[in-house]
Motif scaffolding. Structure first.
Motif, PDB file in Angstrom:
ATOM      1  N   ARG A 105      11.861  -2.134   8.873  1.00 43.52           N
ATOM      2  CA  ARG A 105      10.923  -2.460   7.755  1.00 43.52           C
ATOM      3  C   ARG A 105      10.071  -0.813   7.374  1.00 43.52           C
ATOM      4  O   ARG A 105      10.130  -0.889   6.295  1.00 43.52           O
ATOM      5  N   HIS A 106       9.952  -0.062   8.302  1.00 40.45           N
ATOM      6  CA  HIS A 106       9.587   1.248   8.289  1.00 40.45           C
ATOM      7  C   HIS A 106      10.213   1.896   7.316  1.00 40.45           C
ATOM      8  O   HIS A 106      10.127   2.657   6.300  1.00 40.45           O
ATOM      9  N   ARG A 109      10.180   0.915   3.630  1.00 42.28           N
ATOM     10  CA  ARG A 109       9.058   1.567   3.027  1.00 42.28           C
ATOM     11  C   ARG A 109       9.303   2.836   2.522  1.00 42.28           C
ATOM     12  O   ARG A 109       9.049   3.439   1.429  1.00 42.28           O
ATOM     13  N   ARG A 113       9.517   4.751  -1.315  1.00 41.44           N
ATOM     14  CA  ARG A 113       8.685   5.852  -1.626  1.00 41.44           C
ATOM     15  C   ARG A 113       9.784   6.880  -2.341  1.00 41.44           C
ATOM     16  O   ARG A 113       9.385   7.379  -3.362  1.00 41.44           O
ATOM     17  N   VAL A 122       6.112  -1.727  -5.114  1.00 39.42           N
ATOM     18  CA  VAL A 122       6.407  -1.639  -3.392  1.00 39.42           C
ATOM     19  C   VAL A 122       5.551  -2.737  -2.812  1.00 39.42           C
ATOM     20  O   VAL A 122       6.240  -3.418  -2.016  1.00 39.42           O
ATOM     21  N   GLY A 126       7.615  -5.738  -0.614  1.00 35.50           N
ATOM     22  CA  GLY A 126       7.374  -5.673   0.862  1.00 35.50           C
ATOM     23  C   GLY A 126       6.431  -6.559   1.223  1.00 35.50           C
ATOM     24  O   GLY A 126       6.424  -6.895   2.561  1.00 35.50           O
ATOM     25  N   TRP A 128       3.352  -6.673   0.958  1.00 37.17           N
ATOM     26  CA  TRP A 128       2.021  -5.862   1.393  1.00 37.17           C
ATOM     27  C   TRP A 128       0.911  -6.175   0.376  1.00 37.17           C
ATOM     28  O   TRP A 128       1.160  -6.635  -0.899  1.00 37.17           O
TER      29      TRP A 128
END
Length: 170
Positions: A105-106, A109, A113, A122, A126, A128
């Protein structure tokens, strides 16, 4: 995921990220977690949608995408898989405590970017949120808009061509 988590919306193949009706077998942590994500072209090339079609011919619509994965004591299939992944990392000698199953998941992300995707896209991709009231306004971004964005996400140096199905379209 279940087989009915795969749909076509506005001509775009998508995966629905959602909890289950029973609230027991699938869950998302927050309201923002309920979303859809367009199927990345690379997943199409390696045959994900063909696999879904094959599974639908054999199982009911609410069947697990990967029925051979056991559910853990908590009822979730992710628990045993996460433990398997931790054992795999140990086996191949990766001991960095920051490299765990959730690292995907990181990395995702970071890839968003690097693709220079707008923060609104994004957040939609994701799951978020900013926590601001404005997040709830409107109906959100279209499947086509998010598909165009996700198509730009890549991982330099990752070559999956050995997994491609020859008849898969991108």
């Amino acid at each position: 995921m279940t087989l009915d988590d795969f749909e076509v919306q506005d001509g775009t193949d998508i995966i629905l990220i959602r909890g289950s009706d029973d609230g027991e077998t699938k869950r998302v942590k927050t309201a923002a977690g309920h979303r859809f994500v367009p199927v990345h072209p690379e997943l199409k090339r390696i045959g994900l949608l063909t696999f879904v079609t094959d599974q639908r011919a054999k199982h009911p619509a609410d069947a697990a995408l990967f029925p051979e994965l056991p559910a853990g004591t908590t009822g979730y299939r992710s628990d045993p898989f996460s433990k398997f992944f931790a054992r795999f990392l140990d086996k191949v000698g990766i001991t960095d405590q920051k490299k765990v199953f959730h690292s995907f998941r990181h990395n995702y992300r970071d890839a968003l970017r690097e693709a220079d995707i707008s923060i609104e896209k994004v957040r939609a991709l994701g799951g978020w949120t900013t926590g601001n009231t404005e997040d709830a306004y409107g109906k959100g971004l279209s499947a086509g808009t998010l598909a165009a964005a996700i198509k730009t996400v890549g991982y330099p140096g990752l070559d999956l061509s050995h997994l491609y199905l020859s008849n898969e379209a991108s």
